[in-house]
Design a protein around this motif. Structure first.
Motif, PDB file in Angstrom:
ATOM      1  N   ALA A 273       0.847  -1.190   0.000  1.00  0.00           N
ATOM      2  CA  ALA A 273       0.000   0.000   0.000  1.00  0.00           C
ATOM      3  C   ALA A 273       0.886   1.245   0.000  1.00  0.00           C
ATOM      4  O   ALA A 273       2.113   1.148  -0.070  1.00  0.00           O
ATOM      5  CB  ALA A 273      -0.939  -0.006   1.207  1.00  0.00           C
ATOM      6  N   SER A 274       0.266   2.398   0.094  1.00  0.00           N
ATOM      7  CA  SER A 274       1.027   3.647   0.062  1.00  0.00           C
ATOM      8  C   SER A 274       1.905   3.816   1.288  1.00  0.00           C
ATOM      9  O   SER A 274       2.974   4.437   1.217  1.00  0.00           O
ATOM     10  CB  SER A 274       0.071   4.846  -0.065  1.00  0.00           C
ATOM     11  OG  SER A 274      -0.883   4.830   0.990  1.00  0.00           O
ATOM     12  N   THR A 275       1.473   3.252   2.424  1.00  0.00           N
ATOM     13  CA  THR A 275       2.273   3.338   3.647  1.00  0.00           C
ATOM     14  C   THR A 275       2.403   1.962   4.291  1.00  0.00           C
ATOM     15  O   THR A 275       1.488   1.137   4.224  1.00  0.00           O
ATOM     16  CB  THR A 275       1.631   4.303   4.665  1.00  0.00           C
ATOM     17  OG1 THR A 275       0.289   3.870   4.947  1.00  0.00           O
ATOM     18  CG2 THR A 275       1.599   5.718   4.124  1.00  0.00           C
ATOM     19  N   ALA A 276       3.543   1.718   4.917  1.00  0.00           N
ATOM     20  CA  ALA A 276       3.787   0.433   5.591  1.00  0.00           C
ATOM     21  C   ALA A 276       3.028   0.384   6.912  1.00  0.00           C
ATOM     22  O   ALA A 276       2.925   1.388   7.618  1.00  0.00           O
ATOM     23  CB  ALA A 276       5.284   0.260   5.825  1.00  0.00           C
ATOM     24  N   ARG A 277       2.505  -0.795   7.258  1.00  0.00           N
ATOM     25  CA  ARG A 277       1.794  -0.977   8.521  1.00  0.00           C
ATOM     26  C   ARG A 277       1.498  -2.457   8.693  1.00  0.00           C
ATOM     27  O   ARG A 277       1.916  -3.280   7.887  1.00  0.00           O
ATOM     28  CB  ARG A 277       0.496  -0.162   8.548  1.00  0.00           C
ATOM     29  CG  ARG A 277      -0.466  -0.455   7.406  1.00  0.00           C
ATOM     30  CD  ARG A 277      -1.569   0.591   7.398  1.00  0.00           C
ATOM     31  NE  ARG A 277      -2.626   0.331   6.440  1.00  0.00           N
ATOM     32  CZ  ARG A 277      -2.596   0.700   5.178  1.00  0.00           C
ATOM     33  NH1 ARG A 277      -1.537   1.328   4.695  1.00  0.00           N
ATOM     34  NH2 ARG A 277      -3.615   0.447   4.369  1.00  0.00           N
ATOM     35  N   THR A 278       0.769  -2.785   9.748  1.00  0.00           N
ATOM     36  CA  THR A 278       0.343  -4.157   9.979  1.00  0.00           C
ATOM     37  C   THR A 278      -1.176  -4.183  10.051  1.00  0.00           C
ATOM     38  O   THR A 278      -1.787  -3.332  10.702  1.00  0.00           O
ATOM     39  CB  THR A 278       0.937  -4.710  11.287  1.00  0.00           C
ATOM     40  OG1 THR A 278       2.364  -4.662  11.200  1.00  0.00           O
ATOM     41  CG2 THR A 278       0.513  -6.146  11.510  1.00  0.00           C
ATOM     42  N   ILE A 279      -1.802  -5.160   9.371  1.00  0.00           N
ATOM     43  CA  ILE A 279      -3.262  -5.240   9.347  1.00  0.00           C
ATOM     44  C   ILE A 279      -3.706  -6.670   9.599  1.00  0.00           C
ATOM     45  O   ILE A 279      -2.906  -7.608   9.586  1.00  0.00           O
ATOM     46  CB  ILE A 279      -3.837  -4.766   7.994  1.00  0.00           C
ATOM     47  CG1 ILE A 279      -3.349  -5.685   6.858  1.00  0.00           C
ATOM     48  CG2 ILE A 279      -3.484  -3.324   7.714  1.00  0.00           C
ATOM     49  CD1 ILE A 279      -4.102  -5.502   5.551  1.00  0.00           C
ATOM     50  N   ASN A 280      -5.002  -6.834   9.811  1.00  0.00           N
ATOM     51  CA  ASN A 280      -5.657  -8.148   9.832  1.00  0.00           C
ATOM     52  C   ASN A 280      -4.932  -9.181  10.682  1.00  0.00           C
ATOM     53  O   ASN A 280      -4.640 -10.290  10.237  1.00  0.00           O
ATOM     54  CB  ASN A 280      -5.811  -8.682   8.401  1.00  0.00           C
ATOM     55  CG  ASN A 280      -6.822  -7.882   7.594  1.00  0.00           C
ATOM     56  OD1 ASN A 280      -7.013  -6.703   7.846  1.00  0.00           O
ATOM     57  ND2 ASN A 280      -7.445  -8.507   6.630  1.00  0.00           N
ATOM     58  N   GLY A 281      -4.612  -8.816  11.888  1.00  0.00           N
ATOM     59  CA  GLY A 281      -4.022  -9.768  12.806  1.00  0.00           C
ATOM     60  C   GLY A 281      -2.635 -10.223  12.438  1.00  0.00           C
ATOM     61  O   GLY A 281      -2.324 -11.419  12.557  1.00  0.00           O
ATOM     62  N   GLY A 282      -1.803  -9.310  11.977  1.00  0.00           N
ATOM     63  CA  GLY A 282      -0.406  -9.645  11.766  1.00  0.00           C
ATOM     64  C   GLY A 282       0.068  -9.702  10.333  1.00  0.00           C
ATOM     65  O   GLY A 282       1.203 -10.134  10.078  1.00  0.00           O
ATOM     66  N   ILE A 283      -0.739  -9.293   9.368  1.00  0.00           N
ATOM     67  CA  ILE A 283      -0.309  -9.252   7.970  1.00  0.00           C
ATOM     68  C   ILE A 283       0.545  -8.006   7.747  1.00  0.00           C
ATOM     69  O   ILE A 283       0.094  -6.881   7.980  1.00  0.00           O
ATOM     70  CB  ILE A 283      -1.511  -9.230   7.005  1.00  0.00           C
ATOM     71  CG1 ILE A 283      -2.346 -10.502   7.160  1.00  0.00           C
ATOM     72  CG2 ILE A 283      -1.038  -9.062   5.561  1.00  0.00           C
ATOM     73  CD1 ILE A 283      -1.627 -11.770   6.780  1.00  0.00           C
ATOM     74  N   ASP A 284       1.774  -8.202   7.319  1.00  0.00           N
ATOM     75  CA  ASP A 284       2.659  -7.075   7.051  1.00  0.00           C
ATOM     76  C   ASP A 284       2.254  -6.384   5.754  1.00  0.00           C
ATOM     77  O   ASP A 284       1.992  -7.036   4.741  1.00  0.00           O
ATOM     78  CB  ASP A 284       4.110  -7.543   6.919  1.00  0.00           C
ATOM     79  CG  ASP A 284       4.685  -8.040   8.243  1.00  0.00           C
ATOM     80  OD1 ASP A 284       4.263  -7.520   9.292  1.00  0.00           O
ATOM     81  OD2 ASP A 284       5.538  -8.944   8.212  1.00  0.00           O
ATOM     82  N   VAL A 285       2.224  -5.050   5.790  1.00  0.00           N
ATOM     83  CA  VAL A 285       1.970  -4.246   4.600  1.00  0.00           C
ATOM     84  C   VAL A 285       3.220  -3.434   4.310  1.00  0.00           C
ATOM     85  O   VAL A 285       3.709  -2.690   5.169  1.00  0.00           O
ATOM     86  CB  VAL A 285       0.756  -3.304   4.797  1.00  0.00           C
ATOM     87  CG1 VAL A 285       0.577  -2.413   3.560  1.00  0.00           C
ATOM     88  CG2 VAL A 285      -0.505  -4.110   5.057  1.00  0.00           C
ATOM     89  N   VAL A 286       3.753  -3.592   3.115  1.00  0.00           N
ATOM     90  CA  VAL A 286       4.976  -2.924   2.689  1.00  0.00           C
ATOM     91  C   VAL A 286       4.622  -1.711   1.848  1.00  0.00           C
ATOM     92  O   VAL A 286       3.635  -1.719   1.100  1.00  0.00           O
ATOM     93  CB  VAL A 286       5.855  -3.908   1.879  1.00  0.00           C
ATOM     94  CG1 VAL A 286       7.073  -3.221   1.290  1.00  0.00           C
ATOM     95  CG2 VAL A 286       6.279  -5.072   2.758  1.00  0.00           C
TER      96      VAL A 286
END
Length: 245
Positions: free
Chosen positions: A103-116
């Motif tokens: 996605a546009s910003t890194a974060r963690t979602i949905n119970g531990g899914i890494d977003v780069v």
């Protein structure tokens, strides 16, 4: 008050045609589940080679196929909005080795899914067996999946697009499909509708459906309920749901 309500999530295509004094809302919440379901169908049909199995059926040939699998695969999901997160939730029961969002910003979602962050997506591609596009079409995503992107994808990887056609550079994809290095499963294409005789129709390793991911009876029911609710809110002077402008 002037207002346009869309029976879709995507709204970028209407902005250039909408006067500034007209408000706009979309049908967020009505189409995500059906699109995610269709995305999973495309993935499984491609990985388990169901088109080839159907061809063998028509030939009355009992020939077993050894195929790839969603189970144990490394999956990258481009876009973690409503559709992307719905896809991720449906991927989990198939026990992929890893799911990573982009996605546009890194974060963690949905119970531990890494977003780069999208700027770092190329680092994920060499190890991804499946890359799913669930992005909207914007100036930033136009042609995002081009030659450089595909060059970084591993041999035999599957590219799935349930976002928008112009995000993928069609000419570059056709070259990859013709060499057999990549596979694709597309619900959206560029151009769209795909004209008769276009090279993508018969490209090897490619499954195409005609932008039908959201076309279910359940979607019609949900979107009709939402449209009725919007009229009720507007007629009573209340703010409609899902305002995008």
């Amino acid at each position: 008050m002037k207002h346009v309500h869309l029976l879709s999530i995507g709204y970028e295509w209407v902005l250039d045609h909408l006067p500034e004094d007209v408000a706009l809302s979309n049908s967020k919440g009505a189409v995500e589940d059906s699109t995610a379901e269709h995305c999973l169908a495309l993935i499984l049909a491609s990985l388990r080679e169901l088109p080839r199995a159907y061809q063998l059926q028509t030939e009355e040939s009992w020939s077993r196929l050894w195929t790839s699998s969603l189970h144990g695969s490394n999956v990258v999901v481009l876009g973690v909005g409503g559709v992307g997160t719905a896809i991720i939730e449906r991927l989990k029961p198939f026990k992929p080795a890893k799911i990573t969002g982009v996605a546009s910003t890194a974060r963690t979602i949905n119970g531990g899914i890494d977003v780069v962050s999208i700027e770092n997506v190329h680092q994920l591609l060499p190890s991804a067996e499946i890359v799913i596009c669930a992005l909207p079409h914007t100036p930033q995503t136009q042609g995002l999946i081009g030659k450089e992107f595909m060059d970084r994808m591993r041999d035999g990887a599957l590219l799935v697009n349930v976002g928008r056609g112009p995000i993928i550079a069609t000419a570059a994809l056709i070259k990859e499909l013709e060499t057999g290095r990549l596979r694709a499963a597309l619900d959206v294409t560029d151009p769209e509708p795909l004209p008769v005789g276009h090279a993508l129709w018969n490209a090897p390793g490619c499954i195409i459906t005609p932008h039908m991911a959201g076309d279910t009876g359940q979607f019609v029911e949900l979107v009709s309920e939402l449209a009725t609710r919007q009229v009720q809110l507007l007629s009573s002077g209340q703010t409609p749901l899902n305002l995008v402008r």
